[in-house]
Design an enzyme around this catalytic site. Structure first.
Site, PDB file in Angstrom:
ATOM      1  N   ASP A   1      13.740 -24.555 -21.444  1.00  0.00           N
ATOM      2  CA  ASP A   1      12.521 -25.249 -21.845  1.00  0.00           C
ATOM      3  C   ASP A   1      11.403 -24.229 -22.121  1.00  0.00           C
ATOM      4  O   ASP A   1      11.597 -23.312 -22.916  1.00  0.00           O
ATOM      5  CB  ASP A   1      12.150 -26.286 -20.770  1.00  0.00           C
ATOM      6  CG  ASP A   1      11.004 -27.185 -21.152  1.00  0.00           C
ATOM      7  OD1 ASP A   1      11.228 -28.131 -21.930  1.00  0.00           O
ATOM      8  OD2 ASP A   1       9.874 -26.948 -20.678  1.00  0.00           O
TER       9      ASP A   1
ATOM     10  N   TYR B   1       1.185 -25.058 -23.519  1.00  0.00           N
ATOM     11  CA  TYR B   1       1.169 -25.810 -24.782  1.00  0.00           C
ATOM     12  C   TYR B   1      -0.131 -25.571 -25.541  1.00  0.00           C
ATOM     13  O   TYR B   1      -0.141 -25.541 -26.770  1.00  0.00           O
ATOM     14  CB  TYR B   1       1.301 -27.309 -24.498  1.00  0.00           C
ATOM     15  CG  TYR B   1       2.618 -27.719 -23.901  1.00  0.00           C
ATOM     16  CD1 TYR B   1       3.709 -28.052 -24.708  1.00  0.00           C
ATOM     17  CD2 TYR B   1       2.786 -27.802 -22.516  1.00  0.00           C
ATOM     18  CE1 TYR B   1       4.916 -28.445 -24.158  1.00  0.00           C
ATOM     19  CE2 TYR B   1       3.993 -28.189 -21.958  1.00  0.00           C
ATOM     20  CZ  TYR B   1       5.059 -28.510 -22.782  1.00  0.00           C
ATOM     21  OH  TYR B   1       6.257 -28.892 -22.238  1.00  0.00           O
TER      22      TYR B   1
ATOM     23  N   HIS C   1      18.242 -33.282 -21.161  1.00  0.00           N
ATOM     24  CA  HIS C   1      17.405 -32.079 -21.264  1.00  0.00           C
ATOM     25  C   HIS C   1      17.530 -31.112 -20.090  1.00  0.00           C
ATOM     26  O   HIS C   1      17.562 -29.901 -20.284  1.00  0.00           O
ATOM     27  CB  HIS C   1      15.943 -32.513 -21.408  1.00  0.00           C
ATOM     28  CG  HIS C   1      14.973 -31.379 -21.536  1.00  0.00           C
ATOM     29  ND1 HIS C   1      14.986 -30.498 -22.606  1.00  0.00           N
ATOM     30  CD2 HIS C   1      13.953 -30.976 -20.738  1.00  0.00           C
ATOM     31  CE1 HIS C   1      14.008 -29.613 -22.454  1.00  0.00           C
ATOM     32  NE2 HIS C   1      13.381 -29.876 -21.331  1.00  0.00           N
TER      33      HIS C   1
END
Length: 315
Positions: free
Chosen positions: A101, A230, A294
């Site tokens: 990730d 992010y 995921h």
């Protein structure tokens, strides 16, 4: 979990918490969002028993590592700087890198900036984010997937944190960690609902004790440190202009679940299987795990351990 040692070390001007076990060549594990060193618990135990020194930090902004308050302290240069500091602290020239990730994104940056530090890379879930020199990363994602795409929604400081606070830390973590809904992940404004199909019971790979550990740490730190990764995507795009069109020449094994939210988001599957990924990463193997979502390092831990061991044993 028995025998895993914990310590805080000084790297790149911050105190970083690491969990480690075993002796031998270093396998360095980098976690994603919203995770911790704990996401690698099965790999630490598995790889340390096979003759490796398994090391998993809490990345900057997470867990028992320092959480710098400034949003601008979370660029790719800061985080890769932390990792280089850790590698140097461990006293080795090179590591086997395993990352998932956001850890995977940092892993790609590490391979880009300091390839001599990495012997081989096992990358989980997130392929190389091929840099488009014509459009900034978040702007490109917003154009593709809209204003409610989760990365678009994470950009404004405080906004998503307020929605997370309304539903509570435990709900946020359970909601994200149990997601099996194909991407792209959409987060309509109003209520934090990353996974609208959240089950009532936890999956077999995530116990109540596991969830409680994550909750205890995120209640202490909040989510802002992780969200700041992010919020630096567009700045990272600017900073990495010198590496446009760079090729990652290291041996790389990319492993994703067929139900992964990234893999099932339009563009990514085409990039992974259509030749673009192989062009950017010539020495690449791709594995797609059937029926896995995921968080494959936790959901399919034994399979991931076998893939890591087989791969790093060959190079």
């Amino acid at each position: 979990m028995e025998g895993i040692k914990h310590r805080r070390v000084e790297v790149n001007g911050i105190k970083m918490h690491i969990a480690e076990k075993g002796e031998g060549p270093v396998v360095l594990f980098l976690h994603g969002f919203p995770e911790l060193w704990y996401s690698w618990r099965h790999q630490i135990v598995g790889l340390s028993s096979l003759g490796y020194h398994a090391v998993a930090p809490d990345l900057r902004g997470y867990g028992d590592t320092e959480v710098p308050p400034s949003m601008s302290s979370y660029t790719c240069f800061h985080i890769v700087g932390d990792i280089i500091g850790l590698i140097d602290f461990l006293g080795v020239e090179q590591v086997f890198l395993v990352a998932h990730d956001w850890g995977a994104i940092i892993g790609w940056y590490l391979c880009m900036f300091r390839p001599e530090k990495v012997k081989a890379y096992v990358c989980l879930s997130v392929p190389l984010l091929h840099r488009d020199p014509n459009i900034r990363t978040v702007d490109g994602l917003r154009a593709l997937y809209g204003d409610d795409f989760y990365i678009s929604r994470f950009q404004k400081a405080g906004e998503i944190e307020a929605e997370m606070a309304e539903v509570g830390t435990e709900y946020v973590l359970k909601n994200v960690l149990t997601t099996r809904k194909p991407g792209p992940p959409i987060l309509p404004k109003g209520r934090f609902e990353f996974n609208p199909e959240m089950p009532n019971t936890l999956p077999s790979w995530l116990t109540q004790d596991d969830l409680a550990y994550y909750v205890s740490k995120f209640r202490k730190t909040g989510f802002t440190g992780g969200l700041n990764y992010y919020r630096n995507l567009n700045l990272n795009w600017e900073l990495t202009a010198p590496w446009s069109a760079v090729k990652i020449k290291l041996p790389v094994k990319f492993i994703t679940g067929e139900l992964d939210v990234v893999y099932t988001t339009p563009y990514f599957k085409d990039y992974i299987h259509g030749g673009g990924f192989k062009q950017d990463v010539p020495n690449l193997q791709v594995i797609v795990q059937k029926g896995v979502a995921h968080f494959n390092n936790q959901e399919a831990a034994d399979d991931i351990n076998n893939h890591i061991y087989d791969f790093i044993n060959q190079v």
